[in-house]
Design a protein around this motif. Structure first.
Motif, PDB file in Angstrom:
ATOM      1  N   VAL A  18       0.865  -1.179   0.000  1.00 39.18           N
ATOM      2  CA  VAL A  18       0.000   0.000   0.000  1.00 39.18           C
ATOM      3  C   VAL A  18       0.900   1.226   0.000  1.00 39.18           C
ATOM      4  CG1 VAL A  18      -1.807   1.272   1.237  1.00 39.18           C
ATOM      5  CG2 VAL A  18      -1.745  -1.240   1.362  1.00 39.18           C
ATOM      6  N   PHE A  19       0.656   2.123  -0.936  1.00 36.57           N
ATOM      7  CA  PHE A  19       1.425   3.358  -1.045  1.00 36.57           C
ATOM      8  C   PHE A  19       0.484   4.517  -0.733  1.00 36.57           C
ATOM      9  CE2 PHE A  19       3.148   0.134  -3.786  1.00 36.57           C
ATOM     10  CZ  PHE A  19       4.513   0.172  -3.513  1.00 36.57           C
ATOM     11  N   LEU A  20       0.596   5.081   0.466  1.00 33.08           N
ATOM     12  CA  LEU A  20      -0.283   6.146   0.939  1.00 33.08           C
ATOM     13  C   LEU A  20       0.366   7.515   0.767  1.00 33.08           C
ATOM     14  CD1 LEU A  20      -1.672   4.907   4.400  1.00 33.08           C
ATOM     15  CD2 LEU A  20      -3.014   5.462   2.373  1.00 33.08           C
ATOM     16  N   ALA A  21      -0.375   8.457   0.213  1.00 37.79           N
ATOM     17  CA  ALA A  21       0.118   9.824   0.092  1.00 37.79           C
ATOM     18  C   ALA A  21       0.179  10.494   1.463  1.00 37.79           C
ATOM     19  CB  ALA A  21      -0.760  10.626  -0.853  1.00 37.79           C
ATOM     20  N   ASN A  22      -0.743  10.118   2.356  1.00 37.87           N
ATOM     21  CA  ASN A  22      -0.792  10.692   3.705  1.00 37.87           C
ATOM     22  C   ASN A  22      -0.944   9.578   4.727  1.00 37.87           C
ATOM     23  OD1 ASN A  22      -0.932  13.561   2.881  1.00 37.87           O
ATOM     24  ND2 ASN A  22      -2.897  12.924   2.010  1.00 37.87           N
ATOM     25  N   MET A  23       0.050   9.383   5.568  1.00 42.69           N
ATOM     26  CA  MET A  23      -0.024   8.319   6.572  1.00 42.69           C
ATOM     27  C   MET A  23      -1.174   8.568   7.543  1.00 42.69           C
ATOM     28  SD  MET A  23       1.228   5.372   7.009  1.00 42.69           S
ATOM     29  CE  MET A  23       2.770   5.240   6.133  1.00 42.69           C
ATOM     30  N   SER A  24      -1.673   9.796   7.609  1.00 40.51           N
ATOM     31  CA  SER A  24      -2.833  10.081   8.461  1.00 40.51           C
ATOM     32  C   SER A  24      -4.083   9.363   7.946  1.00 40.51           C
ATOM     33  CB  SER A  24      -3.078  11.585   8.551  1.00 40.51           C
ATOM     34  OG  SER A  24      -3.335  12.121   7.268  1.00 40.51           O
ATOM     35  N   ASP A  25      -4.057   8.841   6.708  1.00 37.16           N
ATOM     36  CA  ASP A  25      -5.185   8.086   6.143  1.00 37.16           C
ATOM     37  C   ASP A  25      -5.111   6.592   6.468  1.00 37.16           C
ATOM     38  OD1 ASP A  25      -6.485  10.245   4.958  1.00 37.16           O
ATOM     39  OD2 ASP A  25      -5.373  10.035   3.075  1.00 37.16           O
ATOM     40  N   PHE A  26      -4.115   6.190   7.256  1.00 37.33           N
ATOM     41  CA  PHE A  26      -3.880   4.771   7.556  1.00 37.33           C
ATOM     42  C   PHE A  26      -5.126   4.078   8.121  1.00 37.33           C
ATOM     43  CE2 PHE A  26      -2.206   1.372  10.354  1.00 37.33           C
ATOM     44  CZ  PHE A  26      -1.503   0.629   9.419  1.00 37.33           C
ATOM     45  N   GLU A  27      -5.758   4.657   9.129  1.00 37.63           N
ATOM     46  CA  GLU A  27      -6.915   4.015   9.776  1.00 37.63           C
ATOM     47  C   GLU A  27      -8.111   3.926   8.826  1.00 37.63           C
ATOM     48  OE1 GLU A  27      -6.848   2.262  12.520  1.00 37.63           O
ATOM     49  OE2 GLU A  27      -4.737   2.809  12.710  1.00 37.63           O
ATOM     50  N   ALA A  28      -8.376   4.976   8.060  1.00 41.11           N
ATOM     51  CA  ALA A  28      -9.495   4.955   7.111  1.00 41.11           C
ATOM     52  C   ALA A  28      -9.238   3.936   6.010  1.00 41.11           C
ATOM     53  CB  ALA A  28      -9.710   6.346   6.525  1.00 41.11           C
ATOM     54  N   MET A  29      -7.991   3.829   5.565  1.00 44.81           N
ATOM     55  CA  MET A  29      -7.645   2.811   4.570  1.00 44.81           C
ATOM     56  C   MET A  29      -7.875   1.429   5.147  1.00 44.81           C
ATOM     57  SD  MET A  29      -5.039   0.414   3.873  1.00 44.81           S
ATOM     58  CE  MET A  29      -3.668   0.991   4.837  1.00 44.81           C
ATOM     59  N   ASN A  30      -7.441   1.219   6.394  1.00 48.08           N
ATOM     60  CA  ASN A  30      -7.627  -0.091   7.040  1.00 48.08           C
ATOM     61  C   ASN A  30      -9.100  -0.466   7.152  1.00 48.08           C
ATOM     62  OD1 ASN A  30      -4.999  -1.006   7.493  1.00 48.08           O
ATOM     63  ND2 ASN A  30      -4.818   0.140   9.397  1.00 48.08           N
ATOM     64  N   ALA A  31      -9.959   0.472   7.483  1.00 45.48           N
ATOM     65  CA  ALA A  31     -11.390   0.190   7.625  1.00 45.48           C
ATOM     66  C   ALA A  31     -11.973  -0.305   6.296  1.00 45.48           C
ATOM     67  CB  ALA A  31     -12.130   1.437   8.113  1.00 45.48           C
ATOM     68  N   ALA A  32     -11.633   0.357   5.198  1.00 43.74           N
ATOM     69  CA  ALA A  32     -12.120  -0.065   3.880  1.00 43.74           C
ATOM     70  C   ALA A  32     -11.481  -1.390   3.468  1.00 43.74           C
ATOM     71  CB  ALA A  32     -11.827   1.022   2.844  1.00 43.74           C
ATOM     72  N   TYR A  33     -10.210  -1.568   3.774  1.00 42.65           N
ATOM     73  CA  TYR A  33      -9.478  -2.800   3.458  1.00 42.65           C
ATOM     74  C   TYR A  33     -10.150  -4.000   4.124  1.00 42.65           C
ATOM     75  CZ  TYR A  33      -5.259  -5.796   3.147  1.00 42.65           C
ATOM     76  OH  TYR A  33      -4.364  -6.812   2.901  1.00 42.65           O
ATOM     77  N   ILE A  34     -10.475  -3.865   5.410  1.00 41.85           N
ATOM     78  CA  ILE A  34     -11.138  -4.947   6.154  1.00 41.85           C
ATOM     79  C   ILE A  34     -12.506  -5.245   5.560  1.00 41.85           C
ATOM     80  CG2 ILE A  34     -12.214  -5.506   8.380  1.00 41.85           C
ATOM     81  CD1 ILE A  34      -9.792  -3.976   9.669  1.00 41.85           C
ATOM     82  N   GLN A  35     -13.210  -4.211   5.140  1.00 46.16           N
ATOM     83  CA  GLN A  35     -14.541  -4.385   4.535  1.00 46.16           C
ATOM     84  C   GLN A  35     -14.469  -5.315   3.325  1.00 46.16           C
ATOM     85  OE1 GLN A  35     -16.548  -0.636   3.864  1.00 46.16           O
ATOM     86  NE2 GLN A  35     -17.962  -1.555   2.416  1.00 46.16           N
ATOM     87  N   MET A  36     -13.437  -5.183   2.505  1.00 47.02           N
ATOM     88  CA  MET A  36     -13.300  -6.013   1.297  1.00 47.02           C
ATOM     89  C   MET A  36     -12.570  -7.336   1.563  1.00 47.02           C
ATOM     90  SD  MET A  36     -14.753  -4.760  -1.439  1.00 47.02           S
ATOM     91  CE  MET A  36     -13.937  -5.647  -2.763  1.00 47.02           C
ATOM     92  N   MET A  37     -11.573  -7.323   2.440  1.00 47.84           N
ATOM     93  CA  MET A  37     -10.741  -8.514   2.647  1.00 47.84           C
ATOM     94  C   MET A  37     -11.330  -9.478   3.664  1.00 47.84           C
ATOM     95  SD  MET A  37      -8.288  -8.213   0.466  1.00 47.84           S
ATOM     96  CE  MET A  37      -7.050  -9.403   0.968  1.00 47.84           C
ATOM     97  N   GLY A  38     -12.315  -9.034   4.440  1.00 53.49           N
ATOM     98  CA  GLY A  38     -12.902  -9.921   5.437  1.00 53.49           C
ATOM     99  C   GLY A  38     -11.853 -10.370   6.437  1.00 53.49           C
ATOM    100  N   ASN A  39     -11.838 -11.675   6.737  1.00 58.74           N
ATOM    101  CA  ASN A  39     -10.899 -12.212   7.716  1.00 58.74           C
ATOM    102  C   ASN A  39      -9.565 -12.631   7.116  1.00 58.74           C
ATOM    103  OD1 ASN A  39     -12.601 -11.877   9.948  1.00 58.74           O
ATOM    104  ND2 ASN A  39     -13.703 -13.753   9.427  1.00 58.74           N
ATOM    105  N   HIS A  40      -9.434 -12.536   5.803  1.00 60.04           N
ATOM    106  CA  HIS A  40      -8.157 -12.905   5.168  1.00 60.04           C
ATOM    107  C   HIS A  40      -7.135 -11.805   5.442  1.00 60.04           C
ATOM    108  CE1 HIS A  40      -5.335 -14.745   2.509  1.00 60.04           C
ATOM    109  NE2 HIS A  40      -5.365 -13.752   1.635  1.00 60.04           N
ATOM    110  N   ARG A  41      -6.017 -12.166   5.997  1.00 58.72           N
ATOM    111  CA  ARG A  41      -4.980 -11.208   6.358  1.00 58.72           C
ATOM    112  C   ARG A  41      -3.639 -11.581   5.729  1.00 58.72           C
ATOM    113  NH1 ARG A  41      -8.938  -8.999   7.649  1.00 58.72           N
ATOM    114  NH2 ARG A  41      -9.551  -8.186   9.661  1.00 58.72           N
ATOM    115  N   PRO A  42      -3.469 -11.280   4.428  1.00 55.81           N
ATOM    116  CA  PRO A  42      -2.182 -11.573   3.800  1.00 55.81           C
ATOM    117  C   PRO A  42      -1.091 -10.659   4.374  1.00 55.81           C
ATOM    118  CG  PRO A  42      -3.552 -10.278   2.321  1.00 55.81           C
ATOM    119  CD  PRO A  42      -4.404 -10.616   3.516  1.00 55.81           C
ATOM    120  N   ALA A  43       0.153 -11.009   4.111  1.00 52.99           N
ATOM    121  CA  ALA A  43       1.244 -10.120   4.486  1.00 52.99           C
ATOM    122  C   ALA A  43       1.009  -8.773   3.805  1.00 52.99           C
ATOM    123  CB  ALA A  43       2.575 -10.730   4.051  1.00 52.99           C
TER     124      ALA A  43
END
Length: 132
Positions: A80-105
């Motif tokens: 993941v290449f983020l322009a603003n690290m302050s977006d980390f939590e919001a990115m994670n919330a959307a990521y979990i929504q799509m990835m479900g319980n799968h947690r790749p490296a």
């Protein structure tokens, strides 16, 4: 036996902005190059916030993976290449929504600039095909 490299960009995914295809496959190994949150039906960003862009990237990944006999559950690693690290939590919330319980490296980088105006992040991934 010689391995064959296949590269392509599936329909209903964003058009690459440079001289490349999104998907590369060799046997059961799959790589998807840097992808932004562009809605393929409009060619525009899916939204101005990192959540909407993250969801669009993962929706595009889902289509790309299905085109080569895989899915999000067979993702091995994501960058993941983020322009603003302050977006980390919001990115994670959307990521979990799509990835479900799968947690790749996963590796998250803060980047200074991305090639398309308004893009808040890009992602790439490595995956494998589903067992035949």
């Amino acid at each position: 036996m010689k391995s064959r490299v296949e590269t392509f960009t599936p329909p209903n995914t964003p058009v690459p902005i440079g001289p490349y295809n999104h998907v590369a496959r060799v046997g059961e190994h799959i790589w998807i190059g840097g992808t932004a949150g562009v809605d393929p039906s409009t060619g525009q960003l899916a939204g101005s916030d990192v959540g909407a862009q993250t969801l669009q990237i993962l929706k595009s990944f889902k289509i790309m993976l299905e085109a080569v006999g895989s899915d999000l559950d067979h993702v091995v690693h994501v960058n993941v290449f983020l322009a603003n690290m302050s977006d980390f939590e919001a990115m994670n919330a959307a990521y979990i929504q799509m990835m479900g319980n799968h947690r790749p490296a996963r590796t998250v980088f803060s980047v200074r600039e991305l090639p398309k105006p308004g893009v808040l992040l890009t992602m790439n991934l490595t995956a494998v095909t589903k067992a035949q």
